[in-house]
Structure formats: C-alpha cells, structure tokens
Design a protein around this motif. Sequence first.
Motif, PDB file in Angstrom:
ATOM      1  N   LEU A 104       0.992  -1.320   0.026  1.00 42.99           N
ATOM      2  CA  LEU A 104      -0.008  -0.221   0.060  1.00 42.99           C
ATOM      3  C   LEU A 104       0.982   1.159  -0.072  1.00 42.99           C
ATOM      4  O   LEU A 104       0.454   2.263  -0.026  1.00 42.99           O
ATOM      5  CB  LEU A 104      -1.052   0.037   1.165  1.00 42.99           C
ATOM      6  CG  LEU A 104      -2.035  -1.050   1.158  1.00 42.99           C
ATOM      7  CD1 LEU A 104      -2.663  -1.313   2.595  1.00 42.99           C
ATOM      8  CD2 LEU A 104      -2.998  -1.084   0.059  1.00 42.99           C
ATOM      9  N   GLY A 105       2.219   1.172  -0.140  1.00 43.15           N
ATOM     10  CA  GLY A 105       3.187   2.483   0.117  1.00 43.15           C
ATOM     11  C   GLY A 105       3.089   2.974   1.561  1.00 43.15           C
ATOM     12  O   GLY A 105       3.598   4.087   1.618  1.00 43.15           O
ATOM     13  N   LEU A 106       2.896   2.235   2.596  1.00 44.34           N
ATOM     14  CA  LEU A 106       2.836   2.750   3.786  1.00 44.34           C
ATOM     15  C   LEU A 106       4.042   2.513   4.800  1.00 44.34           C
ATOM     16  O   LEU A 106       4.547   3.077   5.526  1.00 44.34           O
ATOM     17  CB  LEU A 106       1.759   2.402   4.725  1.00 44.34           C
ATOM     18  CG  LEU A 106       0.278   2.764   4.260  1.00 44.34           C
ATOM     19  CD1 LEU A 106      -0.825   2.088   4.727  1.00 44.34           C
ATOM     20  CD2 LEU A 106       0.104   4.152   4.100  1.00 44.34           C
ATOM     21  N   GLU A 107       4.754   1.264   4.010  1.00 45.88           N
ATOM     22  CA  GLU A 107       5.996   0.966   4.839  1.00 45.88           C
ATOM     23  C   GLU A 107       7.326   1.303   3.777  1.00 45.88           C
ATOM     24  O   GLU A 107       7.313   0.854   2.723  1.00 45.88           O
ATOM     25  CB  GLU A 107       5.980  -0.404   4.927  1.00 45.88           C
ATOM     26  CG  GLU A 107       7.190  -1.118   5.731  1.00 45.88           C
ATOM     27  CD  GLU A 107       7.113  -0.637   7.106  1.00 45.88           C
ATOM     28  OE1 GLU A 107       8.182  -1.027   7.713  1.00 45.88           O
ATOM     29  OE2 GLU A 107       6.066  -0.593   7.703  1.00 45.88           O
ATOM     30  N   PRO A 108       8.286   1.864   4.582  1.00 45.11           N
ATOM     31  CA  PRO A 108       9.647   2.108   3.835  1.00 45.11           C
ATOM     32  C   PRO A 108      10.378   0.930   3.587  1.00 45.11           C
ATOM     33  O   PRO A 108      10.232   0.045   4.582  1.00 45.11           O
ATOM     34  CB  PRO A 108      10.319   3.224   4.516  1.00 45.11           C
ATOM     35  CG  PRO A 108       9.958   2.917   6.015  1.00 45.11           C
ATOM     36  CD  PRO A 108       8.300   2.547   5.999  1.00 45.11           C
ATOM     37  N   PRO A 109      11.162   0.818   2.449  1.00 40.28           N
ATOM     38  CA  PRO A 109      12.039  -0.372   2.537  1.00 40.28           C
ATOM     39  C   PRO A 109      13.152  -0.391   3.766  1.00 40.28           C
ATOM     40  O   PRO A 109      13.524   0.810   4.238  1.00 40.28           O
ATOM     41  CB  PRO A 109      13.001  -0.257   1.365  1.00 40.28           C
ATOM     42  CG  PRO A 109      13.010   1.115   1.068  1.00 40.28           C
ATOM     43  CD  PRO A 109      11.370   1.806   1.742  1.00 40.28           C
ATOM     44  N   ARG A 110      13.381  -1.604   4.349  1.00 40.57           N
ATOM     45  CA  ARG A 110      14.144  -1.607   5.399  1.00 40.57           C
ATOM     46  C   ARG A 110      15.450  -2.350   5.000  1.00 40.57           C
ATOM     47  O   ARG A 110      16.509  -2.138   5.710  1.00 40.57           O
ATOM     48  CB  ARG A 110      13.604  -2.566   6.532  1.00 40.57           C
ATOM     49  CG  ARG A 110      12.245  -2.141   7.031  1.00 40.57           C
ATOM     50  CD  ARG A 110      12.542  -0.876   7.962  1.00 40.57           C
ATOM     51  NE  ARG A 110      11.103  -0.428   8.299  1.00 40.57           N
ATOM     52  CZ  ARG A 110      10.857   0.618   9.102  1.00 40.57           C
ATOM     53  NH1 ARG A 110      11.919   1.085   9.458  1.00 40.57           N
ATOM     54  NH2 ARG A 110       9.624   0.935   9.176  1.00 40.57           N
ATOM     55  N   PHE A 111      15.782  -2.927   3.709  1.00 44.92           N
ATOM     56  CA  PHE A 111      16.834  -3.526   3.467  1.00 44.92           C
ATOM     57  C   PHE A 111      17.176  -3.080   2.040  1.00 44.92           C
ATOM     58  O   PHE A 111      16.542  -2.613   1.278  1.00 44.92           O
ATOM     59  CB  PHE A 111      16.645  -5.137   3.323  1.00 44.92           C
ATOM     60  CG  PHE A 111      16.269  -5.682   4.447  1.00 44.92           C
ATOM     61  CD1 PHE A 111      17.320  -6.052   5.608  1.00 44.92           C
ATOM     62  CD2 PHE A 111      14.909  -5.595   4.731  1.00 44.92           C
ATOM     63  CE1 PHE A 111      17.214  -6.900   6.590  1.00 44.92           C
ATOM     64  CE2 PHE A 111      14.831  -6.457   6.123  1.00 44.92           C
ATOM     65  CZ  PHE A 111      15.830  -7.074   7.037  1.00 44.92           C
ATOM     66  N   CYS A 112      18.546  -3.010   1.584  1.00 50.58           N
ATOM     67  CA  CYS A 112      18.940  -2.445   0.513  1.00 50.58           C
ATOM     68  C   CYS A 112      18.743  -3.492  -0.716  1.00 50.58           C
ATOM     69  O   CYS A 112      19.099  -4.625  -0.608  1.00 50.58           O
ATOM     70  CB  CYS A 112      20.545  -2.022   0.465  1.00 50.58           C
ATOM     71  SG  CYS A 112      21.336  -1.523  -0.981  1.00 50.58           S
ATOM     72  N   GLU A 113      18.292  -3.150  -1.794  1.00 51.06           N
ATOM     73  CA  GLU A 113      18.010  -3.844  -2.882  1.00 51.06           C
ATOM     74  C   GLU A 113      19.313  -4.171  -3.694  1.00 51.06           C
ATOM     75  O   GLU A 113      19.205  -5.339  -3.992  1.00 51.06           O
ATOM     76  CB  GLU A 113      17.211  -3.043  -3.855  1.00 51.06           C
ATOM     77  CG  GLU A 113      15.660  -3.020  -3.416  1.00 51.06           C
ATOM     78  CD  GLU A 113      14.882  -2.161  -4.466  1.00 51.06           C
ATOM     79  OE1 GLU A 113      14.819  -2.861  -5.887  1.00 51.06           O
ATOM     80  OE2 GLU A 113      14.138  -1.490  -4.524  1.00 51.06           O
ATOM     81  N   ALA A 114      20.388  -3.689  -3.598  1.00 48.57           N
ATOM     82  CA  ALA A 114      21.449  -3.978  -4.168  1.00 48.57           C
ATOM     83  C   ALA A 114      22.306  -5.178  -3.180  1.00 48.57           C
ATOM     84  O   ALA A 114      22.884  -5.881  -3.948  1.00 48.57           O
ATOM     85  CB  ALA A 114      22.225  -3.028  -4.445  1.00 48.57           C
ATOM     86  N   CYS A 115      22.325  -5.044  -1.928  1.00 49.38           N
ATOM     87  CA  CYS A 115      23.285  -5.827  -1.233  1.00 49.38           C
ATOM     88  C   CYS A 115      22.552  -6.539  -0.145  1.00 49.38           C
ATOM     89  O   CYS A 115      23.218  -7.476   0.384  1.00 49.38           O
ATOM     90  CB  CYS A 115      24.432  -4.983  -0.689  1.00 49.38           C
ATOM     91  SG  CYS A 115      24.021  -3.777   0.545  1.00 49.38           S
ATOM     92  N   GLY A 116      21.315  -6.076   0.131  1.00 48.36           N
ATOM     93  CA  GLY A 116      20.424  -6.942   1.392  1.00 48.36           C
ATOM     94  C   GLY A 116      20.863  -6.482   2.552  1.00 48.36           C
ATOM     95  O   GLY A 116      20.318  -7.301   3.489  1.00 48.36           O
TER      96      GLY A 116
END
Length: 94
Positions: free
Chosen positions: A52-64
């Motif tokens: 829903l777009g309410l939670e920001p990403p918590r892990f880097c997409e490039a390295c995890g």
Amino acid sequence: MTIMAEATMGDRPEDRVDRPEDRVAPEERYNPYTGRRVVAGVDDAVPTAAQLGLEPPRFCEACGRRMVVQISPDGWWAKCSRHGVFDSICGGRR
C-alpha cells in the motif's frame, strides 16, 4: 628492441585480494522489505503495508544489508552503508 613494463603492486594475480563482497553478481537483487535474495520463479511475500506504500524499505536492494531508516510526516529516507541514501522522492511516493 623489447621494452618490458614493470608490474606495479596490485597488477600481478598473486597480489589481488579476493573479497566476498567483490564476488556478488551485479544482477543479484534483494527484497527491500525482507532482505532475502530475489530468485526468479520464487514468489517472496511483500507485507501488505509495503504494498500500500505505507512501509519504507528496510533492506538495500543491491546488497541486502539492513538500512538506517528515518520516517518524517512528508516521507522517509533510508541509508545503506555501501550504496548511499534512498529517498521517498526517488520512488515517487512523496
């Protein structure tokens, strides 16, 4: 007349250091909400709040790696120690 180039430190194969972080393939991606490696054909659950777009990403997409996340009333930013800062403006969510 043959001129031989002098090898400098790091040019010879025996001088190179094999580090684990150098072995990561550039096409590898990680789920920004779970930190798990994305594998083709395997469905990884995304939390409903993230959908829903309410939670920001918590892990880097490039390295995890886990990121430092700051949430404000008008958006968020997340910082990876290796790849820098990501902002909600980048994803068009602000």
